[in-house]
Design a protein around this motif. Structure first.
Motif, PDB file in Angstrom:
ATOM      1  N   ASP A 118      -0.205  -0.317   4.002  1.00 17.17           N
ATOM      2  CA  ASP A 118       0.940   0.589   4.076  1.00 17.17           C
ATOM      3  C   ASP A 118       2.065   0.003   4.923  1.00 17.17           C
ATOM      4  N   ARG A 119       1.732  -0.874   5.847  1.00 21.32           N
ATOM      5  CA  ARG A 119       2.750  -1.423   6.735  1.00 21.32           C
ATOM      6  C   ARG A 119       3.308  -2.752   6.235  1.00 21.32           C
ATOM      7  N   TYR A 120       2.440  -3.614   5.713  1.00 22.01           N
ATOM      8  CA  TYR A 120       2.873  -4.971   5.363  1.00 22.01           C
ATOM      9  C   TYR A 120       2.939  -5.232   3.858  1.00 22.01           C
ATOM     10  N   GLY A 121       2.472  -4.296   3.057  1.00 19.79           N
ATOM     11  CA  GLY A 121       2.570  -4.469   1.616  1.00 19.79           C
ATOM     12  C   GLY A 121       1.227  -4.527   0.921  1.00 19.79           C
ATOM     13  N   ARG A 122       1.181  -4.016  -0.327  1.00 23.05           N
ATOM     14  CA  ARG A 122      -0.082  -3.952  -1.073  1.00 23.05           C
ATOM     15  C   ARG A 122      -0.567  -5.341  -1.477  1.00 23.05           C
ATOM     16  N   ILE A 123       0.304  -6.133  -2.093  1.00 23.53           N
ATOM     17  CA  ILE A 123      -0.140  -7.392  -2.686  1.00 23.53           C
ATOM     18  C   ILE A 123      -0.505  -8.421  -1.617  1.00 23.53           C
ATOM     19  N   LEU A 124       0.202  -8.416  -0.481  1.00 21.18           N
ATOM     20  CA  LEU A 124      -0.126  -9.351   0.597  1.00 21.18           C
ATOM     21  C   LEU A 124      -1.539  -9.099   1.109  1.00 21.18           C
ATOM     22  N   ILE A 125      -1.861  -7.839   1.374  1.00 22.00           N
ATOM     23  CA  ILE A 125      -3.197  -7.510   1.889  1.00 22.00           C
ATOM     24  C   ILE A 125      -4.253  -7.752   0.823  1.00 22.00           C
ATOM     25  N   TYR A 126      -3.911  -7.515  -0.429  1.00 28.87           N
ATOM     26  CA  TYR A 126      -4.864  -7.787  -1.510  1.00 28.87           C
ATOM     27  C   TYR A 126      -5.233  -9.265  -1.543  1.00 28.87           C
ATOM     28  N   LEU A 127      -4.248 -10.134  -1.490  1.00 26.38           N
ATOM     29  CA  LEU A 127      -4.496 -11.577  -1.571  1.00 26.38           C
ATOM     30  C   LEU A 127      -5.261 -12.083  -0.350  1.00 26.38           C
ATOM     31  N   LEU A 128      -4.891 -11.621   0.838  1.00 26.89           N
ATOM     32  CA  LEU A 128      -5.616 -12.018   2.043  1.00 26.89           C
ATOM     33  C   LEU A 128      -7.060 -11.525   2.002  1.00 26.89           C
ATOM     34  N   SER A 129      -7.255 -10.347   1.439  1.00 25.21           N
ATOM     35  CA  SER A 129      -8.615  -9.795   1.334  1.00 25.21           C
ATOM     36  C   SER A 129      -9.468 -10.617   0.371  1.00 25.21           C
ATOM     37  N   CYS A 130      -8.873 -11.024  -0.748  1.00 28.27           N
ATOM     38  CA  CYS A 130      -9.606 -11.866  -1.701  1.00 28.27           C
ATOM     39  C   CYS A 130     -10.030 -13.175  -1.053  1.00 28.27           C
ATOM     40  N   LEU A 131      -9.128 -13.768  -0.294  1.00 24.47           N
ATOM     41  CA  LEU A 131      -9.448 -15.010   0.422  1.00 24.47           C
ATOM     42  C   LEU A 131     -10.588 -14.772   1.415  1.00 24.47           C
ATOM     43  N   GLY A 132     -10.512 -13.657   2.133  1.00 23.93           N
ATOM     44  CA  GLY A 132     -11.548 -13.331   3.108  1.00 23.93           C
ATOM     45  C   GLY A 132     -12.906 -13.110   2.481  1.00 23.93           C
ATOM     46  N   VAL A 133     -12.948 -12.401   1.356  1.00 22.23           N
ATOM     47  CA  VAL A 133     -14.224 -12.157   0.667  1.00 22.23           C
ATOM     48  C   VAL A 133     -14.863 -13.471   0.240  1.00 22.23           C
ATOM     49  N   GLY A 134     -14.058 -14.372  -0.313  1.00 17.50           N
ATOM     50  CA  GLY A 134     -14.594 -15.651  -0.779  1.00 17.50           C
ATOM     51  C   GLY A 134     -15.145 -16.498   0.353  1.00 17.50           C
ATOM     52  N   ILE A 135     -14.378 -16.628   1.435  1.00 16.98           N
ATOM     53  CA  ILE A 135     -14.814 -17.459   2.564  1.00 16.98           C
ATOM     54  C   ILE A 135     -16.056 -16.873   3.218  1.00 16.98           C
ATOM     55  N   CYS A 136     -16.030 -15.578   3.501  1.00 16.28           N
ATOM     56  CA  CYS A 136     -17.185 -14.935   4.138  1.00 16.28           C
ATOM     57  C   CYS A 136     -18.414 -14.983   3.237  1.00 16.28           C
TER      58      CYS A 136
END
Length: 549
Positions: free
Chosen positions: A172-190
């Motif tokens: 809600d603060r920084y944008g939907r698509i930015l958090i989506y992409l960072l989350s995808c990266l996080g899921v893959g690495i973790c």
């Protein structure tokens, strides 16, 4: 000056552009559901294991025994002499050294009768026929440590819970698509780190983090999809759930083809890196941009949507109206400050909690009742497919509220009937249980849609994330509640599920109906929604707006 919904109608409410974005983001449902239910196959019980006697490994090597021969020398006498012991959690209280005979290692215990062999509890040194096939064999999650497998699922759900708060707020603060992409990266690495974790502690830490980022991918993709379509097309919020179900159905096939838990973990984690390519094809939500006073960017995206949909925005669409409502960092108080928002928030929080606890409980119950795990899991997923189609057929005809309430009540009744049906008519018990699974799936899918429709744009992602965090709390509780109550009486969890579901069905009748109404943009819009059947379709009153060029 046109409103956003007017511009969206001109650009196309569900044209080629939205269909492409919907299809791409829907793939997230497959990977998320695989993560959500992966513990069933990552932690499947090993086929055969036993506790090794101290010194048995050296003796086995000296004598040239196979694993089967070692087992016969250690477990078989134990089982014959102590009928209650299987050799899994107990072992003979002996230690073998170089003086022990290869032909008859237990010869010097000949003065003990077979019924009085010395025993001791096994604390480590288990032997598995397939040592890396599951989490259980990898980290010795057996006997006294068996509860730690339930802990791993609770930790994942705790990650979902944390992700709902932190990443929901961030989106809600920084944008939907930015958090989506960072989350995808996080899921893959973790996910990769989880697969190669050197010990169970590291496994739990990064499984928690994978849960945090996994929730970020699912919630943000859902919100993006619902925000770029018109009010008459928000049924896509239900259709996207079909991809979640597809993930449930695909998972047993992956597990069947891949023999190790590390392979399964990688198979469900690595596809998240492919979603990073969406940076070039999925735009930021124009609704969100307007709430952050970025009207020029929003209008540019809307023109691009119109172009891909084969339409053209009128020249006077140089401005889009946005609300006067101040954009601030959202908090829980924003969700309960006014009467209608408070009622919606509290009811939706309970609905998420009850739906998740019952849903996960019924899924995990498959492991208790036995059967072919792969086939049963596939069928349980296939049962969910009609849920989305039933919702699609009914929700735009009779609204959201009635299907929401009826599905919860039917799930409760089905669970209660299943609990008291005799075991000697399994076909009837299975049929009624399947009806309960279908009903709670409908309720679980409707709550996603209703939740996103009952919050204004400035609070939508945060509101959906906060309420759905109770879903994750239900997921944390579900494994412990199921197995502890089932130890008292196998069907006791079903009785608890039935009570929770019926109460939920009655409460959701107090929610406003949102059929055919534009997504609310301000808290005032939400307060104008009526919970009475006869008023649900009224148009919103005019509100003061300004424009952003």
């Amino acid at each position: 000056m046109p409103s956003f919904d007017e511009v969206l109608k001109e650009a196309g409410e569900f044209g080629r552009f939205q269909k492409r974005v919907f299809f791409l983001l829907s793939q997230t449902g497959i990977t998320f559901s695989s993560l959500f239910a992966s513990v069933v196959f990552l932690g499947r019980a090993p086929d055969n294991f036993w506790c090794r006697i101290p010194g048995a490994a050296e003796l086995s090597k000296r004598c040239g025994w196979t694993l089967e021969e070692e087992r016969n020398f250690t477990v078989l006498p134990l089982h014959l002499g102590n009928k209650s012991s299987s050799g899994e959690c107990e072992r003979l209280d002996v230690a073998w050294d170089a003086s022990v005979s290869c032909a008859s290692p237990l010869a010097h215990y000949g003065n003990h009768s077979m019924g009085h062999l010395p025993l001791t509890t096994c604390h480590d040194n288990w032997v598995y026929e397939q040592p890396h096939s599951s989490l259980i064999s990898e980290y010795n999650l057996v006997c006294g440590n068996a509860w730690m497998l339930d802990l791993s699922q609770a930790i994942l759900n705790l990650g979902f819970l944390t992700g709902a708060f932190t990443l929901g707020y961030a989106a809600d603060r920084y944008g939907r698509i930015l958090i989506y992409l960072l989350s995808c990266l996080g899921v893959g690495i973790c996910g990769i780190i989880v697969a190669f974790a050197p010990n169970f502690t590291v496994f739990l830490i990064f499984r928690f983090l994978q849960g945090v980022f996994g929730k970020g991918t699912w919630m943000t993709c859902y919100v993006i999809v619902t925000e770029i379509v018109g009010s008459d097309q928000r049924i896509v919020g239900i259709v996207i759930q079909i991809f979640f179900t597809l993930g449930i159905m695909i998972l047993p096939g992956i597990a069947y083809l891949i023999p190790t838990w590390q392979g399964i973990q990688l198979a469900i984690s690595l596809p998240n890196f492919l979603f990073l390519l969406y940076y070039w094809v999925v735009p930021e939500s124009p609704r969100w941009l307007l709430t952050r006073k970025k009207g020029e960017k929003a209008l540019k995206i809307m023109r691009n949507i119109a172009k891909h949909n084969g339409k053209f925005l009128s020249p006077h669409y140089s401005e889009i109206t946005i609300s006067n409502e101040e954009v601030s960092n959202p908090s829980f108080l924003d969700l309960v400050r006014t009467p209608q928002m408070r009622r919606c928030t509290l009811i939706l929080m309970y609905a998420w909690f009850a739906s998740a606890l019952i849903y996960q409980g019924l899924v995990m119950r498959l492991g208790i009742v036995g059967g072919n795990l792969y086939l049963d899991f596939f069928i349980s997923g296939a049962v969910e497919l009609p849920a989305a189609f039933l919702i699609i057929v009914t929700i735009d005809r009779i609204g959201r509220r009635l299907p929401f309430a009826i599905s919860n009540i039917m799930a409760g009744i089905a669970c209660l009937i299943t609990a008291f049906l005799p075991e000697d008519i399994p076909w009837l018990k299975t049929t009624v249980a399947t009806l309960g699974r279908l009903s709670i799936t409908i309720a679980f899918e409707v709550v996603y849609l209703v939740n996103s429709e009952l919050y204004p744009t400035t609070l939508r992602n945060f509101g959906v994330s906060l309420c759905s965090s109770l879903c994750d709390l239900g997921g944390v509780i579900a494994p412990f509640l199921l197995f502890r109550l089932a130890a008292i009486w196998l069907e006791l969890p079903l009785v608890i599920f039935s009570i929770l579901a019926v109460v939920c069905g009655l409460l959701v009748l107090l929610l406003p109906e949102t059929k055919g109404i534009s997504l609310p943009e301000t808290v005032e819009d939400v307060e104008q929604l009526s919970s009475h059947f006869g008023k649900c379709g009224k148009k919103k009153k005019h509100r003061d707006t300004n424009s952003y060029i």
